[in-house]
Design an enzyme around this catalytic site. Structure first.
Site, mmCIF file in Angstrom:
data_model
loop_
_atom_site.group_PDB
_atom_site.id
_atom_site.type_symbol
_atom_site.label_atom_id
_atom_site.label_comp_id
_atom_site.label_asym_id
_atom_site.label_seq_id
_atom_site.Cartn_x
_atom_site.Cartn_y
_atom_site.Cartn_z
ATOM 1 N N GLY A 107 0.824 -1.207 0.000
ATOM 2 C CA GLY A 107 0.000 0.000 0.000
ATOM 3 C C GLY A 107 0.856 1.253 0.000
ATOM 4 O O GLY A 107 1.779 1.387 0.801
ATOM 5 N N GLY B 49 -0.502 4.538 0.018
ATOM 6 C CA GLY B 49 -1.236 5.731 0.438
ATOM 7 C C GLY B 49 -0.424 6.443 1.515
ATOM 8 O O GLY B 49 0.768 6.162 1.711
ATOM 9 N N GLY B 50 -1.077 7.363 2.229
ATOM 10 C CA GLY B 50 -0.373 8.119 3.257
ATOM 11 C C GLY B 50 0.258 7.219 4.308
ATOM 12 O O GLY B 50 1.379 7.472 4.760
ATOM 13 N N ALA B 51 -0.430 6.151 4.708
ATOM 14 C CA ALA B 51 0.085 5.272 5.766
ATOM 15 C C ALA B 51 1.336 4.547 5.282
ATOM 16 O O ALA B 51 2.377 4.561 5.951
ATOM 17 C CB ALA B 51 -0.988 4.278 6.194
ATOM 18 N N GLY B 52 1.235 3.912 4.117
ATOM 19 C CA GLY B 52 2.365 3.137 3.600
ATOM 20 C C GLY B 52 3.567 4.024 3.330
ATOM 21 O O GLY B 52 4.705 3.679 3.679
ATOM 22 N N PHE C 198 -14.449 21.922 11.630
ATOM 23 C CA PHE C 198 -14.973 20.672 11.085
ATOM 24 C C PHE C 198 -15.945 20.085 12.111
ATOM 25 O O PHE C 198 -16.015 20.565 13.245
ATOM 26 C CB PHE C 198 -13.800 19.695 10.850
ATOM 27 N N GLN D 258 -18.809 4.309 8.294
ATOM 28 C CA GLN D 258 -19.277 5.698 8.270
ATOM 29 C C GLN D 258 -19.930 6.056 6.930
ATOM 30 O O GLN D 258 -19.326 5.853 5.878
ATOM 31 C CB GLN D 258 -18.093 6.633 8.508
ATOM 32 N N HIS E 8 -20.948 9.218 4.943
ATOM 33 C CA HIS E 8 -20.709 10.666 4.963
ATOM 34 C C HIS E 8 -22.006 11.353 4.572
ATOM 35 O O HIS E 8 -22.648 10.956 3.590
ATOM 36 C CB HIS E 8 -19.591 11.015 3.979
ATOM 37 N N LEU F 2 -17.866 12.649 -3.125
ATOM 38 C CA LEU F 2 -17.873 13.388 -1.874
ATOM 39 C C LEU F 2 -17.884 14.905 -2.056
ATOM 40 O O LEU F 2 -17.132 15.457 -2.842
ATOM 41 C CB LEU F 2 -16.635 13.021 -1.063
ATOM 42 N N GLU G 20 -16.824 17.911 4.104
ATOM 43 C CA GLU G 20 -17.362 18.566 5.296
ATOM 44 C C GLU G 20 -16.809 19.989 5.406
ATOM 45 O O GLU G 20 -17.391 20.850 6.071
ATOM 46 C CB GLU G 20 -16.927 17.743 6.514
ATOM 47 N N ARG H 272 -20.624 13.186 12.069
ATOM 48 C CA ARG H 272 -21.157 12.691 10.780
ATOM 49 C C ARG H 272 -22.320 11.715 10.922
ATOM 50 O O ARG H 272 -23.260 11.747 10.134
ATOM 51 C CB ARG H 272 -20.033 12.007 10.000
ATOM 52 N N HIS I 268 -18.493 5.845 3.132
ATOM 53 C CA HIS I 268 -17.289 6.663 3.086
ATOM 54 C C HIS I 268 -16.067 6.037 3.753
ATOM 55 O O HIS I 268 -14.975 6.076 3.208
ATOM 56 C CB HIS I 268 -17.602 8.006 3.748
ATOM 57 N N ARG J 124 -15.844 8.123 13.275
ATOM 58 C CA ARG J 124 -14.631 8.937 13.100
ATOM 59 C C ARG J 124 -14.997 10.395 12.884
ATOM 60 O O ARG J 124 -15.950 10.708 12.172
ATOM 61 C CB ARG J 124 -13.848 8.438 11.885
HETATM 62 C C1 FAD Z 1 -13.186 11.360 -1.248
HETATM 63 C C2 FAD Z 1 -12.535 11.242 0.095
HETATM 64 C C3 FAD Z 1 -12.189 12.368 0.819
HETATM 65 C C4 FAD Z 1 -11.584 12.259 2.063
HETATM 66 N N1 FAD Z 1 -11.251 13.396 2.761
HETATM 67 C C5 FAD Z 1 -10.611 13.290 3.950
HETATM 68 C C6 FAD Z 1 -10.180 14.455 4.657
HETATM 69 O O1 FAD Z 1 -10.340 15.585 4.199
HETATM 70 N N2 FAD Z 1 -9.561 14.298 5.843
HETATM 71 C C7 FAD Z 1 -9.330 13.062 6.393
HETATM 72 O O2 FAD Z 1 -8.754 12.986 7.471
HETATM 73 N N3 FAD Z 1 -9.716 11.943 5.728
HETATM 74 C C8 FAD Z 1 -10.344 12.026 4.525
HETATM 75 N N4 FAD Z 1 -10.711 10.882 3.863
HETATM 76 C C9 FAD Z 1 -10.294 9.577 4.391
HETATM 77 C C10 FAD Z 1 -8.823 9.340 4.103
HETATM 78 O O3 FAD Z 1 -8.461 9.989 2.915
HETATM 79 C C11 FAD Z 1 -8.498 7.860 3.960
HETATM 80 O O4 FAD Z 1 -9.015 7.152 5.037
HETATM 81 C C12 FAD Z 1 -6.984 7.673 3.931
HETATM 82 O O5 FAD Z 1 -6.401 8.487 2.940
HETATM 83 C C13 FAD Z 1 -6.575 6.230 3.703
HETATM 84 O O6 FAD Z 1 -5.175 6.178 3.571
HETATM 85 P P1 FAD Z 1 -4.399 4.800 3.526
HETATM 86 O O7 FAD Z 1 -2.955 5.116 3.441
HETATM 87 O O8 FAD Z 1 -4.851 3.927 4.624
HETATM 88 O O9 FAD Z 1 -4.899 4.105 2.179
HETATM 89 P P2 FAD Z 1 -5.059 4.606 0.666
HETATM 90 O O10 FAD Z 1 -4.642 5.982 0.453
HETATM 91 O O11 FAD Z 1 -6.428 4.200 0.262
HETATM 92 O O12 FAD Z 1 -4.005 3.695 -0.090
HETATM 93 C C14 FAD Z 1 -4.145 2.290 -0.187
HETATM 94 C C15 FAD Z 1 -2.955 1.745 -0.949
HETATM 95 O O13 FAD Z 1 -2.997 0.325 -0.934
HETATM 96 C C16 FAD Z 1 -2.729 -0.174 -2.218
HETATM 97 N N5 FAD Z 1 -3.377 -1.494 -2.310
HETATM 98 C C17 FAD Z 1 -4.603 -1.847 -1.908
HETATM 99 N N6 FAD Z 1 -4.808 -3.160 -2.153
HETATM 100 C C18 FAD Z 1 -3.680 -3.630 -2.704
HETATM 101 C C19 FAD Z 1 -3.269 -4.904 -3.188
HETATM 102 N N7 FAD Z 1 -4.061 -5.977 -3.141
HETATM 103 N N8 FAD Z 1 -2.033 -5.023 -3.708
HETATM 104 C C20 FAD Z 1 -1.204 -3.949 -3.800
HETATM 105 N N9 FAD Z 1 -1.550 -2.728 -3.354
HETATM 106 C C21 FAD Z 1 -2.765 -2.579 -2.816
HETATM 107 C C22 FAD Z 1 -3.293 0.864 -3.161
HETATM 108 O O14 FAD Z 1 -2.682 0.775 -4.420
HETATM 109 C C23 FAD Z 1 -2.914 2.151 -2.424
HETATM 110 O O15 FAD Z 1 -1.589 2.492 -2.733
HETATM 111 C C24 FAD Z 1 -11.318 10.974 2.606
HETATM 112 C C25 FAD Z 1 -11.644 9.846 1.882
HETATM 113 C C26 FAD Z 1 -12.267 9.967 0.648
HETATM 114 C C27 FAD Z 1 -12.650 8.707 -0.068
#
Ligand code: FAD
Length: 587
Positions: A14, A16-19, A119, A240, A242, A252, A255, A286, A353, A398
């Site tokens: 993954g 995303g921000g966490a990874g 918020f 959740q 939204h 979306l 908020e 929410r 959401h 949340r």
């Molecule tokens: C439209 C929208 C707006 C939002 N706005 C806000 C906000 O303003 N403030 C806030 O705090 N939160 C917000 N959220 C929530 C927040 O953005 C998410 O909860 C958060 O970004 C999730 O981050 P993550 O790193 O866990 O996963 P993600 O960013 O979802 O990343 C997941 C990663 O895993 C990888 N992956 C998944 N499955 C596999 C697989 N089988 N094999 C290989 N790779 C895989 C994907 O490629 C991706 O890189 C919002 C969410 C949405 C949907």
């Protein structure tokens, strides 16, 4: 069967921000770190986050991390673990400054400080006046954060496997998890990544519902991988919705629109949130706003020819403010709702959401399992962070702006803990051929030929089933019917056939693997919801309308094997301050 192998100190699934925040810690510490992502990293769902990230900086109105902590616990309907929440709220302040230094272009106040907007569910003085705690880069905060983190990782030489799909976790001969079977999407060829430690950071599972704000890729893969490895999922009944998705589409509307002064109206033009949350009004939490909208629609006060949505009014904010603070929202409304919010109200309705539950972890991101007699043990070398994980900071609901915070704080803490773990466990781990074969067998199943059900048809059934049976309001009989349908859908997976068996860029095969994962996650949600006989946070049971702290102030654990449920206590002791005891939750 011999398949190619790669070896690393840490495997992160993954981007995303966490990874990415975890990877950054590891790469900077000179560990060999592999990040696997099924899409190019900057396309992860974090990029879509609009409104912002919470931190008690106090740049606009007075604030403190104690108040942030209180709001988060109250927002969680007292189901969040108070030690993890304290840690997250304290860490929020250095986390945002670290982002600023790494290059995130936050919006600014006139005095040059980071801009913060109000918020939902934010207060001063333990429930007093509205606070302004959400740090924002216009309405594209996630975009700014994700691109910055990606660039920093490139600089630190993190090794990326882009457009590679992780299928299953793999064990070594001793039974310890030691890597994953991965499919390169471009070639369709499987390969193995062996690692001393693994971090699951695969994000959410909103695609399990028909109407959702989530990207197509949010299919709960990591959660399903954990379930198949015998690890339970925690608090999955808390999903959740939204309040403000674009009606009928689900995209979306942040908020942040209500934070900037927007409000909801019904068909009579009435600002109805005043009746449901007299003090916080449109900035109540929410779950409360989503239920209010549904109630307005159900009682015949919905807007439009079908009376099936309400309206979000922004036109009084003025063109200049909308252009500066909500440009993305204006664009989305024009394209997907055919309205320009400068002149007209946006039709909105709740949309699936965010999942509060996930893979259970402690506050260092280590995956934990019950070990009998109330004790817990850490699963050696396995970590989870971000939306797929449940460090239990959101409990039953949340607060907006707390997820970007959660993913960054616990992504970083998991990264730091992995560094120590790899130092203490420096020897490579080797995959057990039997474990690899088992994972390969699941992949090979999709090579079955002949005609049958399509992946799309069965996924559409799944999403509809979840929407009809596990939505905002729930009852025993409707949930029971949903679970029965889900079991039937699970059995019909055997009838599904792919028409296209080519290897290169076969997205049909990826969608089939995602469908398997979604079904597992759907069952976890529905069964956990069926078993929790109370209403708390986002879980609203019409047949059990009250919160029941005597019997249900506890976390749910769902195991895939035998659809078994178990429970564990909430950690009610913070790290350094006095606990917050449950009170009635009013806004
Ligand atoms: C439209 C929208 C707006 C939002 N706005 C806000 C906000 O303003 N403030 C806030 O705090 N939160 C917000 N959220 C929530 C927040 O953005 C998410 O909860 C958060 O970004 C999730 O981050 P993550 O790193 O866990 O996963 P993600 O960013 O979802 O990343 C997941 C990663 O895993 C990888 N992956 C998944 N499955 C596999 C697989 N089988 N094999 C290989 N790779 C895989 C994907 O490629 C991706 O890189 C919002 C969410 C949405 C949907």
């Amino acid at each position: 069967m011999s398949i190619p192998k790669r070896q690393f100190d840490a495997l992160i699934i993954g981007a995303g921000g966490a990874g990415l925040n975890a990877a950054l810690q590891l790469a900077r510490a000179e560990l060999r770190v592999a990040v696997v992502s099924k899409v190019f990293p900057t396309r992860s769902h974090t990029v879509a986050a609009q409104g912002g990230i919470n931190a008690a900086l106090g740049n606009v109105l007075p604030d403190s991390w104690h108040w942030h902590m209180f709001d988060t616990i109250k927002g969680s309907d007292y189901l969040g673990d108070q030690d993890a929440i304290e840690l997250m709220c304290r860490e929020s302040i250095p986390t945002v400054y670290e982002l600023e230094r790494a290059g995130v272009p936050f919006s600014r106040l006139e005095n040059g400080k980071i801009y913060q907007r109000p918020f939902g569910g934010q207060s001063q003085n333990f429930g007093g006046e509205q606070a302004a705690r959400t740090c924002a880069a216009a309405d594209r905060t996630g975009h700014a954060v994700l691109h910055t983190l990606y660039q920093q990782n490139i600089r630190a030489r993190t090794h990326f496997f882009d457009e590679c799909f992780a299928c299953d976790l793999i064990r070594d001969a001793e039974g310890l998890l030691c890597g994953a079977l991965v499919l390169e999407i471009a070639t369709g060829e499987p390969f193995l990544i062996e690692a001393k430690s693994i971090l699951l950071a695969t994000g959410g599972c909103g695609q399990v519902f028909r109407t959702t704000s989530n990207a197509k890729i949010n299919t709960g893969d990591g959660m399903a991988m954990a379930l198949r490895a015998g690890i339970p999922l925690m608090d999955m009944e808390f999903f959740q919705f939204h309040p403000t998705g674009i009606a009928g589409k689900g995209l979306l509307i942040s908020e942040g629109t209500r934070g900037e002064g927007g409000y909801l109206i019904n068909r009579h033009g009435e600002r109805f949130m005043e009746r449901y949350a007299p003090r916080a009004k449109d900035l109540a939490s929410r779950d409360i706003v989503a239920r209010a909208i549904l109630t307005e629609v159900r009682e015949g006060r919905g807007c439009g020819p079908q009376g099936d949505h309400v309206l979000l009014k922004l036109d009084h904010l003025g063109e200049a403010l909308i252009a500066e603070r909500l440009p993305g929202i204006r664009e989305l409304s024009r394209i997907f709702a055919s309205v320009d919010p400068i002149k007209e109200a946006i039709p909105v309705f709740p949309t699936a959401h965010y999942i509060m539950g996930g893979i259970p972890t402690d506050r260092f991101g280590r995956v934990v399992m019950p070990a009998g007699q109330g004790a817990e043990e850490v699963v050696p070398g396995l970590y989870a962070a971000g939306e797929c994980a449940c460090a239990s900071v959101h409990g039953a609901n949340r607060l907006g702006g707390n997820s970007l915070l959660d993913i960054l704080v616990f992504g970083r803490l998991a990264g730091k803990d992995i560094i120590e773990y790899v130092r203490d466990n420096p020897y490579p781990r080797i995959a057990d051929p039997a474990s690899v074969e088992q994972a390969m067998a699941r992949l090979i199943r999709w090579e079955r030929c002949g005609t049958g059900l399509s992946v799309q048809a069965l996924s559409a059934e799944l999403r509809k089933c979840m929407e009809d049976h596990a939505g905002v309001f729930r009852t025993e009989s409707v949930l029971q019917e949903g679970v029965a349908q889900l079991h039937a859908i699970c059995e019909r997976l055997d009838e599904v056939r792919l028409r296209d068996h080519s290897k290169a860029f076969n997205t049909a095969r990826i969608e089939a693997l995602e469908l398997e994962n979604l079904i597992d996650v759907g069952l976890a949600i529905a069964l956990s919801a069926l078993n929790r006989r109370e209403s708390r946070g986002a879980h609203a049971r019409l047949d059990y309308p009250q919160r029941d702290d005597r019997n249900w102030l506890k976390h749910s654990l769902y195991y895939r094997e035998g659809d078994r449920m178990d429970y564990k206590p909430v950690r009610t002791k913070p790290l350094t301050i006095e606990p917050f005891t449950p009170q009635e939750r009013v806004y």
